[in-house]
Scaffold this motif. Structure first.
Motif, mmCIF file in Angstrom:
data_model
loop_
_atom_site.group_PDB
_atom_site.id
_atom_site.type_symbol
_atom_site.label_atom_id
_atom_site.label_comp_id
_atom_site.label_asym_id
_atom_site.label_seq_id
_atom_site.Cartn_x
_atom_site.Cartn_y
_atom_site.Cartn_z
ATOM 1 N N VAL A 230 -35.602 20.479 -6.293
ATOM 2 C CA VAL A 230 -34.918 21.053 -5.126
ATOM 3 C C VAL A 230 -35.909 21.073 -3.957
ATOM 4 O O VAL A 230 -36.661 22.043 -3.798
ATOM 5 N N PRO A 231 -35.959 20.037 -3.163
ATOM 6 C CA PRO A 231 -36.880 20.020 -2.022
ATOM 7 C C PRO A 231 -36.674 21.245 -1.135
ATOM 8 O O PRO A 231 -35.543 21.609 -0.806
ATOM 9 N N GLY A 232 -37.795 21.895 -0.806
ATOM 10 C CA GLY A 232 -37.715 23.114 0.000
ATOM 11 C C GLY A 232 -37.164 24.291 -0.764
ATOM 12 O O GLY A 232 -36.558 25.205 -0.178
ATOM 13 N N TYR A 233 -37.409 24.328 -2.084
ATOM 14 C CA TYR A 233 -36.810 25.345 -2.952
ATOM 15 C C TYR A 233 -37.157 26.776 -2.539
ATOM 16 O O TYR A 233 -36.382 27.703 -2.795
ATOM 17 N N ARG A 234 -38.315 26.981 -1.918
ATOM 18 C CA ARG A 234 -38.698 28.350 -1.549
ATOM 19 C C ARG A 234 -37.761 28.968 -0.518
ATOM 20 O O ARG A 234 -37.756 30.182 -0.329
ATOM 21 N N ASP A 235 -36.968 28.133 0.167
ATOM 22 C CA ASP A 235 -36.011 28.646 1.140
ATOM 23 C C ASP A 235 -34.591 28.698 0.589
ATOM 24 O O ASP A 235 -33.662 29.086 1.310
ATOM 25 N N VAL A 236 -34.416 28.318 -0.677
ATOM 26 C CA VAL A 236 -33.083 28.314 -1.289
ATOM 27 C C VAL A 236 -32.871 29.638 -2.015
ATOM 28 O O VAL A 236 -33.694 30.022 -2.855
ATOM 29 N N PRO A 237 -31.811 30.368 -1.741
ATOM 30 C CA PRO A 237 -31.553 31.635 -2.456
ATOM 31 C C PRO A 237 -31.556 31.407 -3.967
ATOM 32 O O PRO A 237 -30.790 30.585 -4.480
ATOM 33 N N THR A 238 -32.438 32.143 -4.661
ATOM 34 C CA THR A 238 -32.685 31.895 -6.080
ATOM 35 C C THR A 238 -32.566 33.181 -6.874
ATOM 36 O O THR A 238 -33.076 34.222 -6.466
ATOM 37 N N TRP A 239 -31.905 33.098 -8.023
ATOM 38 C CA TRP A 239 -31.811 34.204 -8.972
ATOM 39 C C TRP A 239 -32.467 33.743 -10.270
ATOM 40 O O TRP A 239 -32.133 32.665 -10.786
ATOM 41 N N ALA A 240 -33.410 34.536 -10.782
ATOM 42 C CA ALA A 240 -34.138 34.159 -11.998
ATOM 43 C C ALA A 240 -34.148 35.324 -12.971
ATOM 44 O O ALA A 240 -34.374 36.473 -12.590
ATOM 45 N N CYS A 241 -33.906 35.026 -14.260
ATOM 46 C CA CYS A 241 -33.904 36.057 -15.292
ATOM 47 C C CYS A 241 -34.401 35.449 -16.589
ATOM 48 O O CYS A 241 -34.015 34.333 -16.957
ATOM 49 N N GLY A 242 -35.268 36.174 -17.287
ATOM 50 C CA GLY A 242 -35.792 35.669 -18.551
ATOM 51 C C GLY A 242 -36.998 36.456 -18.998
ATOM 52 O O GLY A 242 -37.310 37.508 -18.442
ATOM 53 N N PRO A 243 -37.706 35.955 -20.006
ATOM 54 C CA PRO A 243 -38.895 36.648 -20.491
ATOM 55 C C PRO A 243 -40.000 36.658 -19.437
ATOM 56 O O PRO A 243 -40.022 35.832 -18.514
ATOM 57 N N ALA A 244 -40.913 37.599 -19.588
ATOM 58 C CA ALA A 244 -41.952 37.817 -18.580
ATOM 59 C C ALA A 244 -42.761 36.569 -18.235
ATOM 60 O O ALA A 244 -43.005 36.317 -17.055
ATOM 61 N N PRO A 245 -43.204 35.750 -19.207
ATOM 62 C CA PRO A 245 -43.989 34.569 -18.825
ATOM 63 C C PRO A 245 -43.244 33.632 -17.874
ATOM 64 O O PRO A 245 -43.836 33.088 -16.940
ATOM 65 N N LEU A 246 -41.952 33.449 -18.097
ATOM 66 C CA LEU A 246 -41.168 32.588 -17.212
ATOM 67 C C LEU A 246 -41.066 33.208 -15.824
ATOM 68 O O LEU A 246 -41.275 32.522 -14.812
ATOM 69 N N ILE A 247 -40.757 34.494 -15.767
ATOM 70 C CA ILE A 247 -40.590 35.139 -14.466
ATOM 71 C C ILE A 247 -41.904 35.156 -13.695
ATOM 72 O O ILE A 247 -41.922 34.967 -12.472
ATOM 73 N N PRO A 267 -40.369 43.686 -20.021
ATOM 74 C CA PRO A 267 -41.369 44.051 -19.033
ATOM 75 C C PRO A 267 -42.469 43.017 -18.985
ATOM 76 O O PRO A 267 -42.789 42.400 -20.003
ATOM 77 N N PRO A 268 -43.044 42.754 -17.823
ATOM 78 C CA PRO A 268 -44.148 41.816 -17.749
ATOM 79 C C PRO A 268 -45.344 42.321 -18.525
ATOM 80 O O PRO A 268 -45.504 43.518 -18.720
ATOM 81 N N ARG A 269 -46.155 41.400 -18.981
ATOM 82 C CA ARG A 269 -47.357 41.796 -19.705
ATOM 83 C C ARG A 269 -48.281 42.587 -18.785
ATOM 84 O O ARG A 269 -48.462 42.244 -17.627
ATOM 85 N N VAL A 270 -48.850 43.653 -19.313
ATOM 86 C CA VAL A 270 -49.718 44.515 -18.514
ATOM 87 C C VAL A 270 -51.106 43.896 -18.450
ATOM 88 O O VAL A 270 -51.724 43.620 -19.473
ATOM 89 N N ARG A 271 -51.566 43.656 -17.251
ATOM 90 C CA ARG A 271 -52.932 43.137 -17.076
ATOM 91 C C ARG A 271 -53.855 44.324 -16.839
ATOM 92 O O ARG A 271 -53.707 45.072 -15.877
ATOM 93 N N VAL A 272 -54.822 44.509 -17.720
ATOM 94 C CA VAL A 272 -55.742 45.635 -17.624
ATOM 95 C C VAL A 272 -56.907 45.245 -16.726
ATOM 96 O O VAL A 272 -57.569 44.246 -16.957
ATOM 97 N N SER A 273 -57.132 46.041 -15.694
ATOM 98 C CA SER A 273 -58.251 45.779 -14.791
ATOM 99 C C SER A 273 -58.702 47.090 -14.192
ATOM 100 O O SER A 273 -57.998 48.092 -14.232
ATOM 101 N N GLY A 274 -59.870 47.078 -13.596
ATOM 102 C CA GLY A 274 -60.389 48.285 -12.965
ATOM 103 C C GLY A 274 -60.468 49.425 -13.959
ATOM 104 O O GLY A 274 -60.927 49.286 -15.083
ATOM 105 N N ASP A 275 -59.977 50.625 -13.538
ATOM 106 C CA ASP A 275 -60.064 51.795 -14.399
ATOM 107 C C ASP A 275 -58.759 52.047 -15.148
ATOM 108 O O ASP A 275 -58.523 53.102 -15.684
ATOM 109 N N HIS A 276 -57.862 51.027 -15.198
ATOM 110 C CA HIS A 276 -56.563 51.222 -15.851
ATOM 111 C C HIS A 276 -56.713 51.533 -17.332
ATOM 112 O O HIS A 276 -55.861 52.185 -17.920
ATOM 113 N N SER A 277 -57.766 51.032 -17.968
ATOM 114 C CA SER A 277 -57.912 51.231 -19.415
ATOM 115 C C SER A 277 -58.994 52.261 -19.745
ATOM 116 O O SER A 277 -59.503 52.286 -20.860
#
Length: 360
Positions: A230-247, A267-277
């Motif tokens: 889809v040339p110029g896809y970033r300007d095409v209204p898009t709906w996406a649903c699926g597992p976290a890696p795909l999204i 839910p997306p995979r939690v990326r641990v960084s800084g003082d989160h852990s």
């Protein structure tokens, strides 16, 4: 509203039937009679996918009570069942049929999660005539009233259900624009709605269907591949649903474009960084505590042997709402942080930042 409906919903009748309410009495006479609650009778259970060694997928057709207000394509419902006399268990499922109106039949399509009580019951044990409890349709992951000339749908696995509802709705509306439909499945045998999508692909009529199976060598989603498709896809209204890696791959490809609307299948995979852990998580009612791993609070509670109530595990149904008494949490979907004291949070999508205490 009919005279009967007005009477059944009146405050006088509610007072006379207190404390149980009029719906309890109507249900005893006929399960399909209701004044306020929404219930439904299962009309049909149709297996969509049944691959040996893998959880089956089925479409459940539901005839709701007259209290059902209908749904917009892309919305979901909370569905409750009472299994073997146990207390009602509720989970969230997306509607897979086109837009419905007041009292219309509709369908949900779901996979029998090996650890899921409700999904396994519906797919493997439920039969026509089984009664279930419903919420009204919910969710903002929907098509606008005026659909753009070109829309792009991207889904993976069971995330196809809301987009299939949208596609079916557009077909019923005789949408005259262009639809590009991209779906990733594990293999052709795992493809949900395979026959219908194949027919749509063959018929054309402005709908371009791409069913992809990376394990068979089909391309993974990338900005370069999307641009070719889809040339110029970033300007095409898009709906996406699926597992976290795909999204996450879709969001990276769109690079903040406002044309993208997403809904997480998990839910997306939690990326641990800084003082989160760092710090310690305390579950005050049970008296259990452990070092903060950075994962969502629901996962950390389960790792300690607790069994909090939950439904969708993706921040939609609010079944897992608990009181945070101390500390800071980060929403793993949006990245927003909150340090408010005595705050109700959804523990399936809230990860602690440093020390945190939750009333569980």
């Amino acid at each position: 509203m009919s005279i009967t409906g007005t009477l059944l919903r009146s405050r006088v009748l509610a007072a006379l039937t207190s404390p149980h309410g009029v719906d309890r009495y109507l249900e005893q006479v006929n399960p399909m009679w209701a004044a306020h609650e929404v219930r439904a009778r299962i009309v049909d259970v149709h297996r969509e996918v049944d691959v040996p060694g893998h959880p089956p997928v089925a479409t459940i057709t539901l005839q709701p009570t007259s209290t059902w207000r209908g749904h917009r394509a892309g919305q979901h419902v909370q569905l409750g069942v009472e299994i073997d006399g146990a207390r009602r268990t509720t989970r969230v499922f997306t509607v897979s049929s086109p837009d419905s109106r007041h009292g219309d039949r509709f369908t949900i399509t779901l996979r029998a999660n090996p650890e899921g009580v409700v999904s396994r019951y519906l797919v493997e044990r439920a039969t026509p005539g089984t009664m279930v409890h419903l919420s009204q349709a919910q969710g903002e992951f929907v098509l606008p009233d005026h659909v753009p000339d070109h829309v792009l749908f991207i889904s993976g696995g069971s995330g196809i259900t809301p987009l299939m509802s949208m596609l079916r709705s557009l077909q019923r509306r005789t949408h005259r624009g262009r639809v590009t439909f991209v779906h990733y499945a594990q293999s052709p045998d795992h493809q949900i709605f395979a026959a219908e999508l194949d027919e749509i692909r063959r018929s054309g009529h402005g709908i371009d269907v791409h069913l992809l199976h990376p394990e068979l060598g089909d391309p993974a989603l990338s900005p370069a591949w999307l641009e070719r498709l889809v040339p110029g896809y970033r300007d095409v209204p898009t709906w996406a649903c699926g597992p976290a890696p795909l999204i996450e791959a879709v969001q990276a490809a769109y690079d903040g474009s406002e044309a993208l609307r997403v809904e997480y299948f998990k839910p997306p995979r939690v990326r641990v960084s800084g003082d989160h852990s760092t710090g310690e998580v305390t579950f005050t009612r049970s008296g259990k505590a452990a070092p903060n791993t950075g994962a969502a609070l629901l996962e950390q509670a389960e790792a300690l042997g607790l069994r909090p109530e939950f439904g969708c595990r993706m921040g939609i149904c609010f079944s897992c709402t608990s009181r945070k008494t101390e500390g800071t949490v980060r929403n793993v979907l949006t990245g927003e942080e909150s340090s408010l004291p005595d705050e109700d949070i959804r523990i399936c999508v809230s990860a602690p930042v440093g020390d945190c205490a939750v009333a569980l």
